[in-house]
Design an enzyme around this catalytic site. Structure first.
Site, PDB file in Angstrom:
ATOM      1  CB  ALA A 118      -0.893  -0.004   1.234  1.00 27.70           C
ATOM      2  CD  GLU A 209      26.541  -1.885  22.752  1.00 25.00           C
ATOM      3  OE1 GLU A 209      25.772  -2.651  22.156  1.00 25.00           O
ATOM      4  OE2 GLU A 209      26.419  -0.646  22.743  1.00 25.00           O
ATOM      5  CB  ALA A 287      21.642  -7.339  16.573  1.00 24.62           C
ATOM      6  CG  HIS A 462       5.664 -24.569  49.006  1.00 24.54           C
ATOM      7  ND1 HIS A 462       6.781 -23.767  48.909  1.00 24.54           N
ATOM      8  CD2 HIS A 462       6.095 -25.786  49.447  1.00 24.54           C
ATOM      9  CE1 HIS A 462       7.848 -24.453  49.302  1.00 24.54           C
ATOM     10  NE2 HIS A 462       7.453 -25.682  49.626  1.00 24.54           N
TER      11      HIS A 462
HETATM   12  P1  FAD Z   1       5.680  -5.683  12.109  1.00 27.17           P
HETATM   13  O1  FAD Z   1       5.569  -6.907  12.914  1.00 27.17           O
HETATM   14  O2  FAD Z   1       7.009  -5.314  11.568  1.00 27.17           O
HETATM   15  O3  FAD Z   1       4.621  -5.808  10.938  1.00 27.17           O
HETATM   16  C1  FAD Z   1       4.504  -4.843   9.948  1.00 27.17           C
HETATM   17  C2  FAD Z   1       3.904  -5.495   8.719  1.00 27.17           C
HETATM   18  O4  FAD Z   1       3.600  -4.479   7.772  1.00 27.17           O
HETATM   19  C3  FAD Z   1       4.870  -6.449   8.013  1.00 27.17           C
HETATM   20  O5  FAD Z   1       4.261  -7.707   7.861  1.00 27.17           O
HETATM   21  C4  FAD Z   1       5.138  -5.783   6.662  1.00 27.17           C
HETATM   22  O6  FAD Z   1       5.313  -6.723   5.625  1.00 27.17           O
HETATM   23  C5  FAD Z   1       3.871  -4.966   6.474  1.00 27.17           C
HETATM   24  N1  FAD Z   1       4.054  -3.799   5.591  1.00 27.17           N
HETATM   25  C6  FAD Z   1       5.037  -2.856   5.656  1.00 27.17           C
HETATM   26  N2  FAD Z   1       4.831  -1.915   4.700  1.00 27.17           N
HETATM   27  C7  FAD Z   1       3.698  -2.270   4.033  1.00 27.17           C
HETATM   28  C8  FAD Z   1       2.981  -1.687   2.954  1.00 27.17           C
HETATM   29  N3  FAD Z   1       3.382  -0.545   2.381  1.00 27.17           N
HETATM   30  N4  FAD Z   1       1.879  -2.314   2.504  1.00 27.17           N
HETATM   31  C9  FAD Z   1       1.456  -3.477   3.081  1.00 27.17           C
HETATM   32  N5  FAD Z   1       2.105  -4.075   4.115  1.00 27.17           N
HETATM   33  C10 FAD Z   1       3.207  -3.460   4.592  1.00 27.17           C
HETATM   34  N6  FAD Z   1       8.928  -7.997  20.579  1.00 27.17           N
HETATM   35  C11 FAD Z   1       8.406  -8.457  21.726  1.00 27.17           C
HETATM   36  O7  FAD Z   1       7.463  -7.866  22.259  1.00 27.17           O
HETATM   37  N7  FAD Z   1       8.908  -9.590  22.322  1.00 27.17           N
HETATM   38  C12 FAD Z   1       9.940 -10.272  21.787  1.00 27.17           C
HETATM   39  O8  FAD Z   1      10.365 -11.294  22.348  1.00 27.17           O
HETATM   40  C13 FAD Z   1      10.498  -9.808  20.575  1.00 27.17           C
HETATM   41  N8  FAD Z   1      11.525 -10.475  20.002  1.00 27.17           N
HETATM   42  C14 FAD Z   1      12.021 -10.030  18.818  1.00 27.17           C
HETATM   43  C15 FAD Z   1      13.070 -10.729  18.247  1.00 27.17           C
HETATM   44  C16 FAD Z   1      13.598 -10.321  17.037  1.00 27.17           C
HETATM   45  C17 FAD Z   1      14.728 -11.094  16.428  1.00 27.17           C
HETATM   46  C18 FAD Z   1      13.050  -9.172  16.390  1.00 27.17           C
HETATM   47  C19 FAD Z   1      13.589  -8.720  15.068  1.00 27.17           C
HETATM   48  C20 FAD Z   1      12.014  -8.471  16.951  1.00 27.17           C
HETATM   49  C21 FAD Z   1      11.490  -8.887  18.181  1.00 27.17           C
HETATM   50  N9  FAD Z   1      10.460  -8.200  18.804  1.00 27.17           N
HETATM   51  C22 FAD Z   1       9.954  -8.650  19.989  1.00 27.17           C
HETATM   52  C23 FAD Z   1       9.916  -6.963  18.235  1.00 27.17           C
HETATM   53  C24 FAD Z   1       8.607  -7.252  17.505  1.00 27.17           C
HETATM   54  O9  FAD Z   1       8.847  -8.182  16.479  1.00 27.17           O
HETATM   55  C25 FAD Z   1       8.043  -5.963  16.946  1.00 27.17           C
HETATM   56  O10 FAD Z   1       7.922  -5.013  17.978  1.00 27.17           O
HETATM   57  C26 FAD Z   1       6.677  -6.216  16.351  1.00 27.17           C
HETATM   58  O11 FAD Z   1       6.742  -7.147  15.295  1.00 27.17           O
HETATM   59  C27 FAD Z   1       6.084  -4.897  15.828  1.00 27.17           C
HETATM   60  O12 FAD Z   1       4.829  -5.146  15.314  1.00 27.17           O
HETATM   61  P2  FAD Z   1       4.212  -4.242  14.158  1.00 27.17           P
HETATM   62  O13 FAD Z   1       2.889  -4.846  13.844  1.00 27.17           O
HETATM   63  O14 FAD Z   1       4.300  -2.835  14.551  1.00 27.17           O
HETATM   64  O15 FAD Z   1       5.196  -4.405  12.919  1.00 27.17           O
END
Ligand code: FAD
Length: 486
Positions: A118, A209, A287, A462
């Site tokens: 989008a 780091e 990272a 417990h």
């Molecule tokens: P996202 O999950 O990034 O989803 C966004 C979606 O939008 C994607 O599917 C993308 O394809 C779609 N999109 C983007 N642009 C467009 C467009 N123009 N049109 C249509 N679709 C689009 N968080 C935790 O709370 N606990 C954890 O243990 C944790 N572990 C993590 C481990 C790793 C390795 C990583 C990388 C992240 C981790 N996170 C964790 C963070 C967590 O993944 C994110 O905070 C979370 O996914 C954010 O959700 P969101 O819906 O905002 O975005």
């Protein structure tokens, strides 16, 4: 099929099906709104496909192997053989169960699903382009939009994720072979979680780091057991260095890191070490943080503004500067955590439906799934003081917990922070076994405005780790049974 210039309409258009977007869409469906969810890659977003779930699956699997290998004290002698392809295959199965579930739940709640990318055409229309030859694009007009496009890993100069030895967290979670060695740049929560995964797989891990400690932002007493365990796992640290480039050396690569100004604990800065360092390794994993996905959305066509880092600024009802455009999840700023996005997504849907919902981050939890885990909610002792409270603190060490000792993991503690006068629980932190699960009760205490007496007076079964929560509250009140009271 060629999709032409058809325009469809929807009340609520959600862009992005991560934990922020799909939750917003389901909640909007529950509230009888006409909702369309568009996703360009995979249902479940980063969290389910490349983040939270895959990393937790790999953490669990490597813990099983590590525990089995290190259980001599319990009379168990084992040398588990690791089949990384099998482990990654199991992780992928878990992911596919969950992402399939998201799709089904959306449909069951009346959410129309669209696949495509989008971009805003104007303040009430998006253009959806479909991948693949001849697939074209279509327009969707909307009354309200919820932007939930998430974030992507930050790339640093000199390290391109397209180059084979350079890995993002996503690539690192799908490797086919265990690397002999790994340089991991960044000791934040994603870096530290993956450092222990690879160390437990038998990889020789070195962490570089820029700052002077692991897990910036967390109190020292919480990070100390994590750093100590990492060192026991053989992980080497170089603090005060910034990775600058890598070169091919035939049978591997050489990562160069330059001295960086590290922020000293007193808030000043100091050069930690002077010379640049060279680290020979098989792979390098970057990272160093994540950045919002906003630049490809043509937000200016809808008049939506971002800050200088690209985040969409929102108010306490998840609204952007444009009244009918909302932003939730990583794209709306820190903390970039899945549950924060889901919470904001629900609020946005409820506000659109006319409900009096508003965002309140007071009881926002955060968990680091390192070994041992760290979990926090509400205010730390320092934050309580800064907010003008006189904090009353209670602490209970896991070495005094019968259940912790029976799990073989007795490092760490539960700490509870309350207001001295009212004894309301303001916050808590846990480092140790199952910290992530113990946090639920503490979050509820903060959310409900429970007092120390409420927590201490709740009978806890417990032997459980959760007795430590009760004892920490009792300790704050001066009458813990299994630890000395101050
Ligand atoms: P996202 O999950 O990034 O989803 C966004 C979606 O939008 C994607 O599917 C993308 O394809 C779609 N999109 C983007 N642009 C467009 C467009 N123009 N049109 C249509 N679709 C689009 N968080 C935790 O709370 N606990 C954890 O243990 C944790 N572990 C993590 C481990 C790793 C390795 C990583 C990388 C992240 C981790 N996170 C964790 C963070 C967590 O993944 C994110 O905070 C979370 O996914 C954010 O959700 P969101 O819906 O905002 O975005």
């Amino acid at each position: 099929m060629v999709v032409g210039d058809v325009t469809t309409g929807t009340d609520v258009l959600v862009i992005g099906a991560g934990p922020a977007g799909y939750v917003a869409a389901i909640r909007a469906g529950q509230l009888d709104l006409d909702v369309t969810l568009v996703e360009k890659d995979a249902y479940g977003g980063t969290c389910l496909n490349y983040g939270c779930i895959p990393s937790k699956a790999m953490i669990t699997a490597t813990n099983v192997a590590h525990e089995a290998k290190n259980a001599e004290e319990m009379g168990i002698h084992a040398e588990p053989a690791i089949d990384l392809a099998g482990m990654v295959g199991w992780k992928d199965e878990v992911v596919s169960q969950l992402t399939g579930g998201v799709e089904k739940l959306c449909k069951a709640n009346g959410v129309s699903l669209m696949e495509g990318t989008a971009t805003f055409a104007d303040e009430n229309t998006v253009r959806i382009s479909h991948d693949g030859e001849g697939q074209g694009s279509e327009s969707v007009s909307f009354e309200h939009a919820i932007v939930a496009t998430g974030s992507r890993p930050i790339q640093i100069p000199g390290f391109d994720f397209a180059d084979d030895p350079v890995l993002s967290s996503r690539q690192a979670l799908s490797l086919e072979n265990v690397p002999d060695s790994l340089v991991l740049v960044g000791a934040g929560y994603i870096g530290m979680e993956l450092a222990s995964v690879f160390a437990k797989l038998g990889t020789d891990v070195t962490v570089v780091e820029m700052l002077d400690d692991v897990l910036p932002g967390y109190d020292d007493d919480l990070t100390r057991p994590v750093k100590q365990r990492a060192e026991e796992l053989g992980i080497d640290f170089h603090f005060g260095y910034a990775a600058s480039e890598w070169k091919d050396i035939g049978d591997g690569i050489r990562v160069v890191a330059e001295p960086a100004e590290a922020v000293a604990s007193d808030g000043g800065s100091e050069a930690v070490e002077a010379e640049s360092i060279e680290l020979d390794t098989e792979k390098v994993l970057i990272a160093v943080g994540r950045q919002p996905v906003t630049e490809s959305l043509d937000l200016e066509e809808a008049g939506v503004e971002t800050d200088d880092r690209g985040f969409i600024q929102t108010d306490d009802r998840a609204r952007s500067n444009v009244e009918h455009v909302f932003a939730v999840g990583d794209v709306a700023g820190e903390p970039m955590l899945a549950h924060k996005g889901s919470y904001e997504g629900q609020v946005a849907a409820e506000v659109i439906a006319g409900e009096p919902s508003a965002i309140d981050y007071q009881a926002m939890p955060a968990v680091v799934f390192t070994d041992p885990e760290i979990a926090t909610v509400g205010m730390s002792e320092d934050e309580a003081e800064e907010a003008g409270f006189s904090p009353l603190v209670g602490k209970f060490p896991f070495r005094a917990s019968g259940r912790a000792l029976t799990t073989g993991h007795a490092d760490g503690f539960v700490k509870i922070v309350a207001d001295e006068e009212s004894e309301f629980v303001l916050g808590a932190s846990v480092v140790g076994p199952e910290a992530s699960e113990l946090l639920g009760e503490l979050g509820l205490a903060v959310e409900l405005g429970a007092t120390l007496e409420d927590v201490a007076g709740t009978i806890h079964a417990h032997p459980t780790l959760s007795e430590s929560v009760m004892e920490a509250a009792e300790n704050a009140l001066g009458h813990a049974i299994h630890t000395l009271n101050r």
